[in-house]
Design a protein around this motif. Structure first.
Motif, short mmCIF file in Angstrom:
data_model
loop_
_atom_site.label_atom_id
_atom_site.label_comp_id
_atom_site.label_asym_id
_atom_site.label_seq_id
_atom_site.Cartn_x
_atom_site.Cartn_y
_atom_site.Cartn_z
N ARG A 177 -4.38 6.25 -6.41
CA ARG A 177 -4.55 5.02 -7.17
C ARG A 177 -3.51 4.95 -8.30
O ARG A 177 -3.32 5.94 -9.02
N LYS A 178 -2.85 3.81 -8.41
CA LYS A 178 -1.76 3.54 -9.38
C LYS A 178 -0.50 4.38 -9.13
O LYS A 178 0.38 4.46 -9.98
N GLY A 179 -0.42 4.97 -7.95
CA GLY A 179 0.75 5.78 -7.64
C GLY A 179 1.95 4.97 -7.16
O GLY A 179 3.08 5.45 -7.13
N GLY A 180 1.65 3.72 -6.73
CA GLY A 180 2.69 2.89 -6.13
C GLY A 180 2.37 2.60 -4.67
O GLY A 180 3.27 2.36 -3.84
N THR A 181 1.07 2.59 -4.36
CA THR A 181 0.64 2.41 -2.97
C THR A 181 1.00 1.03 -2.42
O THR A 181 1.36 0.90 -1.26
N ARG A 182 0.92 0.00 -3.26
CA ARG A 182 1.26 -1.35 -2.80
C ARG A 182 2.76 -1.44 -2.53
O ARG A 182 3.17 -1.98 -1.50
N ALA A 183 3.56 -0.90 -3.45
CA ALA A 183 5.01 -0.91 -3.27
C ALA A 183 5.36 -0.19 -1.97
O ALA A 183 6.16 -0.69 -1.16
N MET A 230 7.13 -1.96 1.17
CA MET A 230 8.44 -1.48 1.57
C MET A 230 8.44 -1.00 3.02
O MET A 230 9.39 -1.21 3.76
N GLU A 251 -6.74 -3.97 0.99
CA GLU A 251 -7.33 -2.64 1.03
C GLU A 251 -8.60 -2.73 1.86
O GLU A 251 -9.45 -3.58 1.62
N LYS A 302 -3.61 0.67 3.54
CA LYS A 302 -3.62 1.48 2.31
C LYS A 302 -4.91 1.23 1.56
O LYS A 302 -5.32 0.08 1.36
N PRO A 315 -6.16 3.22 -1.83
CA PRO A 315 -5.88 4.36 -2.71
C PRO A 315 -7.12 5.17 -3.09
O PRO A 315 -6.99 6.33 -3.47
N GLN A 346 -5.12 -0.80 -16.01
CA GLN A 346 -5.77 -1.57 -14.93
C GLN A 346 -7.22 -1.90 -15.29
O GLN A 346 -7.65 -3.05 -15.21
N PHE A 388 11.78 -3.94 -12.23
CA PHE A 388 11.51 -3.11 -11.06
C PHE A 388 12.38 -3.57 -9.89
O PHE A 388 12.93 -4.68 -9.92
N LEU A 391 6.87 -7.60 -6.37
CA LEU A 391 5.44 -7.35 -6.29
C LEU A 391 4.72 -8.25 -7.31
O LEU A 391 5.32 -8.77 -8.23
N GLY A 408 3.38 -3.17 -12.51
CA GLY A 408 4.41 -3.01 -13.52
C GLY A 408 3.91 -3.50 -14.87
O GLY A 408 4.61 -4.22 -15.57
N1 LIG Z 1 8.97 -2.05 -6.95
C1 LIG Z 1 7.88 -2.00 -7.71
N2 LIG Z 1 7.43 -3.11 -8.36
C2 LIG Z 1 6.34 -3.05 -9.14
N3 LIG Z 1 5.60 -1.94 -9.32
C3 LIG Z 1 6.00 -0.81 -8.69
C4 LIG Z 1 7.14 -0.81 -7.86
N4 LIG Z 1 7.29 0.45 -7.37
C5 LIG Z 1 6.31 1.17 -7.87
N5 LIG Z 1 5.51 0.44 -8.66
C6 LIG Z 1 4.38 0.97 -9.41
O1 LIG Z 1 3.19 0.74 -8.68
C7 LIG Z 1 2.14 0.91 -9.62
C8 LIG Z 1 0.85 0.37 -9.05
O2 LIG Z 1 0.39 1.29 -8.12
P1 LIG Z 1 -0.60 0.90 -6.94
O3 LIG Z 1 -0.07 -0.24 -6.16
O4 LIG Z 1 -0.87 2.16 -6.18
O5 LIG Z 1 -1.89 0.46 -7.75
S1 LIG Z 1 -3.38 0.28 -7.16
O6 LIG Z 1 -4.00 1.60 -7.19
O7 LIG Z 1 -3.29 -0.29 -5.84
O8 LIG Z 1 -4.03 -0.64 -8.12
C9 LIG Z 1 2.63 0.18 -10.84
O9 LIG Z 1 2.03 0.78 -11.96
P2 LIG Z 1 2.08 0.11 -13.44
O10 LIG Z 1 3.53 0.19 -13.85
O11 LIG Z 1 1.22 0.95 -14.28
O12 LIG Z 1 1.60 -1.30 -13.32
C10 LIG Z 1 4.15 0.36 -10.77
O13 LIG Z 1 4.65 1.25 -11.73
#
Ligand SMILES: Nc1ncnc2c1ncn2[C@@H]1O[C@H](COP(=O)(O)OS(=O)(=O)O)[C@@H](OP(=O)(O)O)[C@H]1O
Length: 290
Positions: A46-52, A56, A69, A102, A104, A142, A237, A249, A254
């Motif tokens: 969670r918040k690791g970048g799973t959506r990105a 991608m 999800e 995905k 998380p 979040q 980003f 995104l 971000g």
């Molecule tokens: N390209 C790009 N654009 C925007 N954001 C990016 C990107 N790559 C990675 N991230 C980072 O993804 C973080 C959100 O993580 P998740 O998508 O895993 O969050 S969640 O658990 O599904 O809510 C989000 O965390 P925060 O910066 O804290 O908002 C981003 O740092």
């Protein structure tokens, strides 16, 4: 035909249309397009970048991704409904495509590894991790946002993090960053070679090399290009460029993080020092977290 001959011409025409429509569907089926259970799952963190990571990966033509999800393995009301329900949540894919979803929350849910294993012991897992302290701040941002949206009060991060002069181990966001503990639960069912680690900090700074590694792990033909990514100064980003279409995104990705008092930040980083070492040992590599 005894039945159709009794129908008026308009209805007959409609039926013929339906017939040809079914033939079309037949063609789709012989193409092999159908829903499939995922052969690969982004399990967290969670918040690791799973959506990105999911977006991608979707740049690849041989990947079909579930949009939302799914929360199949971690929500009882979904899991109870069985694999048929899970399948129904998947996108239509062709035979050469990999299906991916995905969720998380899977990574930190103790009941999930065994359930995933029972679905498919050969499933390929993607785990995107990020500096654990940064992940805590992101997690807080979040939850704070969710409260603000519902006009509900939420304590400042200091109140959740600190308990006197120590950190509060019951704060969930801290626990979710103890990667070694959660990964151990997965390693009871899956060998490490079934789990590909994505460096979430690097995916932010320079996504292309991380995505090349993901392609290799999934044995996908190298199709994602450096030109699929461009840095958007306003967003701060990387955003995606797909057949001439640009997209970043969602604005929820971000966010600004809370600014911690330097002493508390130091304690937070120190809190993860030993757990990080354990994690690095477990996975046989290091990350640039200090
Ligand atoms: N390209 C790009 N654009 C925007 N954001 C990016 C990107 N790559 C990675 N991230 C980072 O993804 C973080 C959100 O993580 P998740 O998508 O895993 O969050 S969640 O658990 O599904 O809510 C989000 O965390 P925060 O910066 O804290 O908002 C981003 O740092």
């Amino acid at each position: 035909h005894p039945v159709t001959s009794r129908l008026d011409p308009g209805q007959q025409k409609l039926l013929r249309k339906a017939g040809s429509f079914q033939e079309d569907l037949g063609a789709v089926v012989t193409n092999g397009s159908t829903q499939r259970l995922p052969q690969t799952i982004i399990i967290g963190v969670r918040k690791g970048g799973t959506r990105a990571l999911l977006e991608m990966l979707s740049l690849h033509p041989d990947v079909a991704a579930a949009e939302n999800e799914v929360h199949f393995f971690d929500w009882e009301e979904h899991y109870r409904q069985g694999l048929g329900w899970y399948l129904s949540q998947m996108p239509v894919s062709s035979p050469h495509q990999l299906t991916v979803e995905k969720t998380p929350a899977y990574f930190t849910s103790p009941q999930v590894p065994e359930r995933v294993y029972r679905m498919n012991p050969a499933v390929r897992l993607l785990l995107i991790v990020r500096d654990p302290s940064e992940r805590v701040l992101s997690d807080y941002a979040q939850v704070l946002h969710n409260h603000v949206q519902k006009r509900k009060p939420f304590p400042p991060i200091e109140a959740l993090l600190a308990r006197g002069s120590r950190l509060n181990p019951d704060y969930k966001a801290l626990n979710r960053s103890l990667y070694h503990a959660h990964l151990r639960a997965w390693l009871r069912f899956f060998p490490l070679r079934s789990i590909h680690l994505v460096d979430g900090d690097r995916l932010i700074r320079d996504p292309f090399p991380e995505m090349q590694k993901v392609e290799r792990f999934l044995q996908l033909a190298p199709q994602i290009n450096a030109s699929n990514f461009y840095f958007n100064k306003t967003k701060g980003f990387y955003c995606l460029r797909d057949s001439g279409r640009d997209r970043c995104l969602h604005e929820s990705k971000g966010r600004a993080h809370p600014r911690l008092d330097p002493e508390l930040l130091r304690r937070l980083r120190e809190y993860f020092h030993e757990p990080n070492k354990k994690f690095f040992k477990l996975v046989g590599r290091t990350f640039d977290w200090h």
